[in-house]
Write a protein that holds these residues in place. Structure first.
Motif, mmCIF file in Angstrom:
data_model
loop_
_atom_site.group_PDB
_atom_site.id
_atom_site.type_symbol
_atom_site.label_atom_id
_atom_site.label_comp_id
_atom_site.label_asym_id
_atom_site.label_seq_id
_atom_site.Cartn_x
_atom_site.Cartn_y
_atom_site.Cartn_z
ATOM 1 N N THR A 92 0.838 -1.210 0.000
ATOM 2 C CA THR A 92 0.000 0.000 0.000
ATOM 3 C C THR A 92 0.867 1.251 0.000
ATOM 4 N N GLU A 93 1.987 1.198 0.705
ATOM 5 C CA GLU A 93 2.879 2.356 0.768
ATOM 6 C C GLU A 93 3.489 2.655 -0.600
ATOM 7 N N PHE A 94 3.916 1.617 -1.311
ATOM 8 C CA PHE A 94 4.483 1.819 -2.650
ATOM 9 C C PHE A 94 3.466 2.476 -3.581
ATOM 10 N N THR A 297 4.212 -24.780 0.476
ATOM 11 C CA THR A 297 3.168 -23.850 0.887
ATOM 12 C C THR A 297 2.507 -23.210 -0.330
ATOM 13 N N VAL A 298 1.501 -22.395 -0.066
ATOM 14 C CA VAL A 298 0.804 -21.637 -1.106
ATOM 15 C C VAL A 298 1.245 -20.185 -0.989
ATOM 16 N N ARG A 299 1.882 -19.696 -2.032
ATOM 17 C CA ARG A 299 2.403 -18.324 -1.995
ATOM 18 C C ARG A 299 1.275 -17.314 -2.190
ATOM 19 N N VAL A 300 1.248 -16.344 -1.301
ATOM 20 C CA VAL A 300 0.322 -15.218 -1.399
ATOM 21 C C VAL A 300 1.134 -13.991 -1.799
ATOM 22 N N PHE A 301 0.690 -13.283 -2.812
ATOM 23 C CA PHE A 301 1.410 -12.101 -3.281
ATOM 24 C C PHE A 301 0.954 -10.900 -2.449
ATOM 25 N N LYS A 302 1.577 -10.763 -1.292
ATOM 26 C CA LYS A 302 1.116 -9.836 -0.266
ATOM 27 C C LYS A 302 1.238 -8.374 -0.693
ATOM 28 N N GLU A 303 2.408 -8.000 -1.211
ATOM 29 C CA GLU A 303 2.585 -6.616 -1.637
ATOM 30 C C GLU A 303 1.601 -6.249 -2.738
ATOM 31 N N HIS A 304 1.387 -7.181 -3.660
ATOM 32 C CA HIS A 304 0.446 -6.927 -4.764
ATOM 33 C C HIS A 304 -0.966 -6.724 -4.229
ATOM 34 N N LEU A 305 -1.336 -7.483 -3.218
ATOM 35 C CA LEU A 305 -2.650 -7.333 -2.596
ATOM 36 C C LEU A 305 -2.813 -5.917 -2.056
ATOM 37 N N GLY A 306 -1.771 -5.423 -1.390
ATOM 38 C CA GLY A 306 -1.813 -4.058 -0.859
ATOM 39 C C GLY A 306 -1.874 -3.010 -1.942
ATOM 40 N N LEU A 308 -3.116 -3.302 -5.008
ATOM 41 C CA LEU A 308 -4.440 -3.295 -5.646
ATOM 42 C C LEU A 308 -5.472 -2.591 -4.773
ATOM 43 N N ALA A 309 -5.415 -2.861 -3.471
ATOM 44 C CA ALA A 309 -6.379 -2.248 -2.564
ATOM 45 C C ALA A 309 -6.196 -0.731 -2.518
ATOM 46 N N MET A 310 -4.948 -0.272 -2.453
ATOM 47 C CA MET A 310 -4.691 1.169 -2.420
ATOM 48 C C MET A 310 -5.118 1.832 -3.720
ATOM 49 N N ARG A 311 -4.863 1.163 -4.834
ATOM 50 C CA ARG A 311 -5.250 1.722 -6.133
ATOM 51 C C ARG A 311 -6.770 1.905 -6.199
#
Length: 346
Positions: A92-94, A297-306, A308-311
């Motif tokens: 989200t910060e990026f 494990t199952v990789r979650v793209f955490k930064e991308h999630l943030g 998209l939400a900020m956008r």
């Protein structure tokens, strides 16, 4: 210093008066770049004398905006050793930097009382929108929605607020199908806090994978608890898991923290992984790759999630009031796909 009368100063005027380029003025006003202190001071002095207001600041003033966005999560989520929500926050910060927004981070308690626990930026109406990461008390969401500012949820769903979540069901299904492909038929599930929509979806994905393979769902293999899905919960529940008779040959854990607890419990009991028990997690936290053995494990793209939400929040902030009405139920959730990461534990 020239007298410009009622002329509204522009960045070009500041550059000409300070005898620097327009790009240098932009760097100084945005606090960026390798600019000497002397030049920086001169540009700031000229901008003040000319009464120059950057375009973004002028727009914010006209629209009565602060240029701030609140980022809220539960305090116990923020203090955990695994930086799942920290990675989302970085995303989200990026994105906020691209949108000329400032992110104000705050935490709230698990049991939220409006007024007593209200974040300062909410009391002072000092944000143009709010991002909420993870499961929070609905009392906070009710209070926040009452302010009228746009709200976007991350990794949580509530009522009809827009939400950006992981495609948990599909990710879990792919994980369990991987175990089935490895020849496992007696596959346990280890879960906690299954009232959380994301974790409940992972349980659903587990059931769907077994059903699609023609395997029964054995309720005795569902090792669950109402506690938080932490390492200590996983270690404790693994004690139950490893005493089952007959024992499972594989276990799908609804997050990596639980799976790491299982690995340590198995090691303490002398149960080799994956020879006697395959262990599979979800999230791909940093410790997963460092575990012994490394955790599948199952990789979650955490930064991308943030991001998209900020956008999306920025879009809601900029949209006219008539375009920011609530989403229709069933059409307000965006699901972000995952990736299976196969390592030594399976």
């Amino acid at each position: 210093m020239s007298n410009r009368g009622t002329h509204t100063a522009t960045i070009r005027d500041v550059a000409a008066e300070a005898n620097v380029s327009i790009s240098t003025v932009s760097l100084v006003l945005n606090g960026k770049g390798n600019v000497s202190e002397e030049t920086r001071a001169r540009v700031l002095q000229v901008a003040t004398q000319l009464g120059y207001v950057p375009r973004q600041a002028a727009r914010n003033l006209a629209a009565r905006r602060s240029g701030n966005v609140g980022f809220v999560l539960r305090d116990d989520h923020f203090t955990r050793s695994e930086p799942f929500y920290t990675r989302i926050f970085l995303g989200t910060e990026f994105e906020a930097r691209h949108q000329n927004l400032y992110v104000l981070l705050t935490t709230i308690p698990r049991h939220y009382h409006p007024g007593e626990h209200t974040p300062r930026f909410l009391r002072e109406r000092n944000v143009d929108g709010i991002l909420v990461a993870g499961k929070v008390d609905p009392a906070f969401l009710e209070e926040a929605r009452g302010t009228g500012v746009p709200i976007v949820l991350i990794d949580f769903e509530w009522d009809d607020l827009p939400a950006f979540v992981i495609n948990n069901q599909a990710g879990a299904r792919e994980a369990v199908e991987h175990l089935i492909e490895r020849g496992h038929r007696r596959i346990a599930l280890l879960g906690a806090d299954l009232d959380h929509p994301s974790l409940r979806d992972r349980l659903d994905g587990y059931r769907l994978a077994l059903s699609a393979a023609g395997l029964p769902v054995d309720e005795h293999l569902l090792i669950t608890d109402d506690a938080d899905p932490t390492y200590s919960t996983g270690y404790r529940l693994a004690g139950r898991l490893l005493t089952l008779d007959p024992p499972p040959t594989a276990v799908f854990c609804v997050n990596d923290a639980l799976a790491l607890g299982v690995l340590d419990q198995a090691r303490q009991r002398g149960i080799p992984v994956p020879e006697r028990l395959a262990v599979l997690g979800f999230d791909d936290v940093e410790r997963a790759a460092e575990a012994a053995p490394p955790l599948t494990t199952v990789r979650v793209f955490k930064e991308h999630l943030g991001e998209l939400a900020m956008r999306h929040l920025h879009t809601l902030i900029e949209a006219p009031p008539e375009e920011t009405s609530r989403f229709e139920r069933g059409r307000h959730v965006v699901r972000v796909n995952t990736e299976l990461v196969v390592r030594g534990s399976t």
